[in-house]
Design an enzyme around this catalytic site. Structure first.
Site, PDB file in Angstrom:
ATOM      1  N   GLU A  85     -27.586  -0.581   8.036  1.00 30.80           N
ATOM      2  CA  GLU A  85     -28.868  -0.990   7.470  1.00 30.80           C
ATOM      3  C   GLU A  85     -28.931  -2.512   7.518  1.00 30.80           C
ATOM      4  O   GLU A  85     -28.737  -3.188   6.520  1.00 30.80           O
ATOM      5  CB  GLU A  85     -29.012  -0.484   6.017  1.00 30.80           C
ATOM      6  CG  GLU A  85     -30.413  -0.682   5.467  1.00 30.80           C
ATOM      7  CD  GLU A  85     -30.530  -1.686   4.322  1.00 30.80           C
ATOM      8  OE1 GLU A  85     -31.633  -1.835   3.800  1.00 30.80           O
ATOM      9  OE2 GLU A  85     -29.520  -2.323   3.956  1.00 30.80           O
ATOM     10  N   ASP A 118     -25.089  -0.339   3.519  1.00 30.47           N
ATOM     11  CA  ASP A 118     -26.104  -1.225   2.977  1.00 30.47           C
ATOM     12  C   ASP A 118     -25.814  -2.670   3.376  1.00 30.47           C
ATOM     13  O   ASP A 118     -24.698  -3.174   3.153  1.00 30.47           O
ATOM     14  CB  ASP A 118     -26.071  -1.076   1.446  1.00 30.47           C
ATOM     15  CG  ASP A 118     -27.240  -1.735   0.764  1.00 30.47           C
ATOM     16  OD1 ASP A 118     -28.353  -1.178   0.833  1.00 30.47           O
ATOM     17  OD2 ASP A 118     -27.040  -2.814   0.156  1.00 30.47           O
TER      18      ASP A 118
END
Lengths: 659, 659
Positions: free
Chosen positions: A409, A380
Site C-alpha cells: 500500500e 501499510d
C-alpha cells in the site's frame, strides 16, 4: 598479452526478462511459460547455435533448451515454471562450424559448384572431432555417417546423406563448444502462486460486521457466503490488534475519548498487546483461526493488514525503547508531517543502533500470523520504512513460505512504488483510482502491463479504499460505481473494493475537496443494515466472467483498440482461444456512442471472416465482420460490453455436404 | 543476521550516461559537458543530498559536485571533460537529517507551531556532531552558530540565524554521510578529440590523381588546395599497399591480368610488401610522410584504410602460414560466400592457435602507420573479424594515442554495427545512403542521435562510396546529388563523399540493379580531367556554413519539425544561441511547397515575437512570427534552406527613447 580467449567470438546481450540487468527477479506465476530472449551475434556470416540453461532453486543440474533465431539477431527459447520460488536462466552460444559448413554445402550443391570432395573432407574432419566428444551411442551413429563419407560411393550419395536430420541432431548434441560464450550472470525469475496474478479482494472492517454493537470474527464468518457468492477470494481485514487509548481518535478523526470511542485500528497496541495480539472485542486468537478456516471453506483467504507503527500504549514502547527515536526533551518522537502531528502514532526508528533486532522483531510479527494460517498480507505504507528492509524481510519469509503474497500500500511517487515491486512485493496498489479519462487509463495500463514494469510490478486496482473516496465516485452517481468497478475488474487481473461502502454506493465525503468518507469506519464502529439496493449482483456477474475467462486472469495480453469517441475505452485480453473484448464508457452521466476500430491482427482475427461477439453481461450475440463496429453505452443501464470473441462463425461451408 | 547495513536507506539506480550499465564507455568529445543523471530516492519524506564524483584516468583524486533534483526522483549534475581518454563517475547519496530538520523548521515557523525550543535543540545536536567532523575553520564558524543557539537570546533571533546560507553550506560540507549509499560501479566516459564528433571527409583514389598514367602521392598533394577550398578536413585514401598479382582483378571486377591491370587496392600484399609497405607506383614511404605533412598544412588529415586481409602473394602467407586456415587439400582457404569465391583474398584465421601473435601483428600494422603520422583509420569490414578483437586493439592503441579516430565500415546488421561502436570505434558508416524519404530519414536520425544509441555510435553519413552508387543517385539527376549532399552535411556532423565521382555527378552503374559504378576506380586507374561543371562551389558553401555554425558540429540537439508535405523535411540543431533550421526537399524532380510547423518551445522561441531567419545559402532574410510558415523548394535551383535563426528581432521598443 590478452586475458580473455580472443576466440570466443559470440556476443550475448540485452536479455529479457531481466529486471535491472538481473539485479532483481522477474515476476511470474506458476504455470506460466517464460519467454527468454537475447541479442546473440558474432562477426562474419557463420551460423550460431545457442542454448538456454534454466533450473529451479531446488535443482542442482541445469536443463538445456535450444534457442531459435527470431530475426535481427534476436533469439528466443521458452521454459515452463511450475514450482514456487526462484528459477534462474542463462545462455550459452557459439559459432557452429558444422552448421555453417552444412549451410554452405547446400548453397554449393544448389549452385552446382565443384570442389565438393574437399568440402566433404572438411565435414568429415568435424564429424571425427564430434565422435571423439560423443558418448558411445552417438559415436556409433556418427561413425556410420563417417564410414559412408570415407567409402568409394559416388559423391552424390554421400551428399544425400548429409541432409539427414539425424546427422544434424547428432552434430548439435556433440557440437564443439570450446569457444562458446557463456553469459556471466544468471537471470532470476521468481514464481509465485497463481493468486499473486489473479485475485479478487474485498476489504471490510470486522468491527462493523456486528448486528448491533461491536462486530466480531464470528460476525465476519456470517458474511462469508455473501462474499463468496459475489466472487471474492480474498477478504482483507484492517488491523485487528488492540487499539491504543492515548490520543485515541473519535469520529471523523476528531480528538476522541478512550472510554467511549472505538479509535483507529491503525493505532496499534495497548496494555492488551501489540502486533501479535487480537483486539478483545473482535474475539480471541482461536476465533481468528476459526475464521481463517471457515473462510477457506468458502474459497476465501483472509488477508491481514501489517502496519509497522505503534500507539503510545504499545508494549514495545516499554520493552524496546531503543526501537523508537527520542527527542532532546526525552519524549518519544511521534509521527508528524510538519506542522501536522500524529501524536497517537509512534513510528519505529529504523536508524536505531539496534536496527537488527527491530528487523527480526518485525519478521516475527509476520511469522506469528503465518503460524495462524495467514498467507496474504496487505502492508501499510511500506514506503515509509527503509526499502532494503522490505527486500530482506520478504526474502526471509518466502524462503520458508513461497506461497506468501504481499500487497504494497504505497501511494507514493512512481519510482518508489516500482522499487517496492522489485524488492519483492507481490502486488501493488496503483494510481487507478485517479485515472478517470479513457486516455489516462490507456496510457497508465499500457505502462503497467508491458515490460519493463510488468516484470516487477503487479497492479492491484482499487476503485475505492477507506482512505480514497474519489471525486468521481462522490459526484458520478451510481453509474460511477459500475463504471469504475468494470474497469478495475477487467483492466487488472488483481483488483479489490472496500465494502460494503462500495456496493452500497456510499459517496458522501467528510467535506468538499476531501477524499475521506463522512463518518468513516476508520474511526467508528458502523452497522450495515441488510439491503437489496446494492450492486452485488452486478459484481457477482463480472466476477463470474473473470472466473470463466482465463483472458481476464492476466494482464500481459492487454491491448487497446482505437475508438472515435474520447469517452469510450476499448481493450482486449486473450489467453489462447479465449478472447475477451471490453468496450466501456467513462462518462457516468450521458449515453455515449461511437465506432470502435479493432486491431484485427492483434486479435488474430481474419478481416474477411465474420466473427461472433457474445456479450457476457447481457447475453446478446452479434456477428461482426471487420474492425469497425458501432457501439452505444448508457451508463444508467450498463456501462460496458464484455464480449467473448469467437474467432470463427460457422457458415454453410462448414457442412460436409457443401463441399 | 543481515550482511548489509540496513540503515543505508537511499537507492541509486538508472544512471545515465551508462552504456549497457557501464560495461562500455559513453562517448563524448573534448569540451563537452557531461550531464550525469540518476534516480535517487529513499523511504519516507526525508531530504536527500547527493554528490557526483568524477575524475580523469590521469587523476588519483575524485572531484565532487553536488547534484540537484529535477523532479520525480531524478537527479542531475554536470561535469566538463577537457582531456582525452577515460573519465569515470559515480554517485553517493544520503538522507540529510539536517536539511530535513531545516525544511520542517521552516514549515513549523510558517505554520506558527510551538515546540520550537525542542526543535532548536535537535538542530543544535546535529551542529555539534558536524563540528566534530569539521576542519578547524568550519568548526569555528559552526561554533558561532551553536553559541547563539545556546545563548539566552530570544527564540525568534535564534531561528533567524538558521536561515543563513552560510550555515547550510557549512552543514552540507560536514554532513553525516555514515549511512550514505555509494554506487557500486563507476561509469566510464571516453573523451575523444573534437574531430571524432565533427569531421568532413573526402575519399579519393590516389592512383587516379595523376595527370596521365598512375597517380602518385605527389599528385595527391596537388589536390590538397582544392579539397581545403571545398572545406574538407579528412582525406581518406583506399589501401596504398602493394597489390597482389595472383587472381588480379581487371576492369569491372572481371578476371584481370597482373601485367596490364592495376588490380584492386584491397588485394593487399605482393613480393613488394604487405600492410606496412607502399605500392611502388604511388611513391615511397617518404613521399607518404611528406603528403601527411603537406596535408596538415592545408588543415587536412590523411586517413588510411585498414583492411585486414591478404592477397595470395602477401609476405605473411609465407611468414605466418598459421595465421591462415588450411583446407584438407593443403590449400589456403580463400574468402568465399558460397557459391561465390574470392580467390584473390585470403582472410586471416582468427581461430588460429596462434591468434595472440596474429592480434599483435595487426596491432603493429596500426602502429607502423601511427609512426608515419597517421591518426585516422577507416577500417574495412570490421564485422568480419571477431568483435572482441576490435575492443582489444582499439583500447591498446588509444592507451598511447588517445587522439586516434577509427571509422567502422560495417554495412551489416544493426546490432553488430552498434556493438562495434560500443567496442571502441569512434565513428560508424550508416544506412544513410538508403534512407531517402523524409519519414525514413527522420526515424533513422532520431534513432541515431538520441540515447542510448548516441552514447556509443557516432554516425558518419556518406551519400556515396566506391561500393555504393544508390538508385537515387543513378536516376535522380544532378538535384539528387545536391539533395543527398545537403542532408548528409546537415543531419550528421560527420559526413563524407567519395570524389571526384560525387561532385562530378557520376551516376552510371555497371548494370541495372547494381550499386557498383561502371568502370569503377576500384579496379582501374582513372583520370579526372579538370572541369568547372561540378558542385564544388555548393560543397564549399555548405562546408563553410558548417564551420561557422557550432550547431551543425554536433547531433545531440537535432529536432525534427512537422511539415504538411511528405517530401519536405524540416529539422533544427542548436548550440547555445546558434540555431540552424534546415528545410530540405527529398524530391529531386519537382518543386515542392508546403507549411512547416516549428516546435517553438524546442527552439526556445517566443510565439509572440518575430524572429529572423537568415538563409545562409541564398543570403535572404525573412522575419517569421509563430511556428507556421510557408516554404517552396525547387531542387533544380537549390534543394534546401539552411536558416540561421536569430531569436530576437529588434523593434522600436528596443530604442531607449521609446520607453
Amino acid at each position: 598479452m590478452v586475458e580473455l580467449d580472443g576466440r570466443r567470438r559470440v556476443i550475448i546481450e540485452n536479455l529479457s526478462p531481466a529486471v535491472d540487468n538481473g539485479r532483481f527477479a522477474a515476476k511470474r506465476v506458476a504455470g506460466d511459460v517464460v519467454v527468454a530472449e537475447a541479442d546473440i551475434f558474432a562477426d562474419g556470416h557463420d551460423v550460431i547455435s545457442a542454448v538456454l540453461y534454466w533450473r529451479h532453486q531446488s535443482e542442482s543440474d541445469w536443463r538445456e533448451m535450444r534457442m531459435r533465431p527470431l530475426g535481427n539477431d534476436r533469439w528466443s527459447a521458452e521454459f515452463p515454471v511450475e514450482s514456487l520460488g526462484f528459477y534462474r536462466f542463462t545462455i550459452e552460444a557459439w559459432i557452429d562450424h558444422f552448421l555453417t559448413w552444412h549451410r554452405d554445402l547446400r548453397k554449393r550443391v544448389d549452385a552446382g559448384a565443384g570442389d565438393l570432395d574437399v568440402q566433404l573432407r572438411i565435414g568429415l574432419q568435424m564429424m571425427h572431432a564430434a565422435a571423439g566428444r560423443a558418448h558411445a551411442r552417438d559415436r556409433k551413429k556418427l561413425q556410420a555417417f563417417m564410414a559412408t563419407l570415407e567409402s568409394d560411393e559416388p559423391v552424390e550419395d554421400k551428399i544425400d546423406d548429409m541432409w539427414s536430420e539425424d546427422l544434424l541432431a547428432l552434430m548439435f548434441r556433440n557440437s564443439e563448444r570450446k569457444f562458446a560464450t557463456k553469459l556471466a550472470g544468471e537471470m532470476p525469475v521468481e514464481v509465485d502462486r497463481r493468486k499473486s496474478g489473479y485475485s479478487t479482494w474485498y476489504e471490510m472492517f470486522p468491527r462493523s460486521a456486528g448486528q448491533g454493537g461491536h462486530g466480531t470474527f464470528r460476525d465476519v464468518e456470517r458474511e462469508l457466503p455473501r462474499l463468496a457468492r459475489m466472487g471474492f477470494d480474498v477478504l482483507y481485514l484492517p488491523p485487528i490488534h488492540p487499539i491504543g487509548a492515548t490520543f485515541r481518535k473519535g469520529p471523523n478523526n476528531k480528538p476522541g475519548n478512550a472510554a467511549s470511542d472505538a479509535g483507529s485500528p491503525w493505532a496499534i497496541g495497548s496494555a492488551q498487546g501489540g502486533h501479535s495480539a487480537v483486539h478483545p472485542q473482535l474475539g480471541t486468537i482461536d476465533d481468528f483461526r476459526r475464521l481463517v478456516k471457515t473462510a477457506s471453506g468458502h474459497g476465501v483467504e483472509i488477508a491481514l493488514d501489517i502496519a509497522f507503527q505503534a500507539s503510545p500504549d504499545h508494549p514495545l514502547v516499554r520493552e524496546h525503547p531503543d526501537w523508537f527515536r527520542k527527542r532532546p526533551d526525552g519524549k518519544i518522537q511521534y509521527a508528524e508531517n510538519p506542522p501536522k502531528k500524529y501524536e497517537d502514532i509512534y513510528p519505529f526508528d529504523f536508524e536505531s543502533e539496534d536496527w537488527q533486532s527491530l528487523w527480526a522483531g518485525m519478521r516475527d510479527v509476520f511469522g506469528f500470523w503465518i503460524d495462524q494460517g495467514v498467507r496474504i498480507f496487505r502492508v501499510d505504507n511500506p514506503h515509509t520504512k527503509p526499502l532494503p528492509f522490505w527486500q530482506w524481510i520478504i526474502a526471509e519469509l518466502k524462503k520458508e513460505h513461497p506461497d506468501l503474497i504481499f500487497l504494497a500500500e504505497a501511494f507514493t511517487r512512481p519510482k518508489i512504488m516500482g522499487w517496492l515491486g522489485k524488492a519483492g512485493f507481490s502486488q501493488s496498489y496503483t494510481y487507478f483510482a485517479w485515472r478517470n479519462t479513457a486516455w489516462e487509463l490507456r496510457e497508465y495500463f499500457e505502462h503497467l502491463t508491458r515490460p519493463p514494469v510488468s516484470d516487477y510490478l503487479r497492479p492491484n486496482a482499487w476503485p475505492n479504499t477507506p482512505d480514497i473516496l474519489t471525486e468521481y465516485l462522490q459526484y458520478g452517481g451510481e453509474p460511477a460505481f459500475t463504471i469504475r468497478f468494470v474497469l478495475a475488474a477487467t483492466l487488472s487481473s488483481n483488483y479489490g473494493i472496500y465494502g460494503p461502502a462500495f456496493e452500497r454506493h456510499v459517496h458522501q465525503a467528510r467535506e468538499p475537496g476531501s477524499e475521506e468518507y463522512l463518518d468513516s469506519e476508520k474511526y467508528e464502529v458502523k452497522r450495515w443494515e441488510p439491503s437489496d439496493d446494492d450492486m452485488s449482483d452486478f459484481i457477482a456477474a463480472v466476477n463470474r466472467i473473470r472466473r470463466d475467462n482465463p483472458a481476464l486472469q492476466q494482464n500481459a495480453t492487454l491491448r487497446f483498440h482505437e475508438t472515435d469517441n474520447d469517452s469510450i475505452l476499448c481493450y482486449s485480453k486473450s489467453s489462447g482461444d479465449n478472447i475477451v473484448l471490453c468496450v466501456a464508457t467513462v462518462d457516468p452521466h450521458n449515453t455515449q456512442s461511437g465506432w470502435v476500430d479493432l486491431d484485427l491482427e492483434a486479435l488474430d482475427l481474419d478481416a474477411n471472416h465474420a466473427f461472433q461477439v457474445h456479450d457476457l453481461l447481457s447475453g446478446a450475440r452479434h456477428s461482426w465482420r471487420g474492425g469497425r463496429n458501432f457501439v452505444q453505452l448508457n451508463p444508467h443501464v450498463v456501462p460496458a460490453h464484455i464480449f467473448r470473441i469467437r474467432r470463427r462463425v460457422r457458415t454453410e461451408r462448414d457442412f460436409e455436404y457443401y463441399l
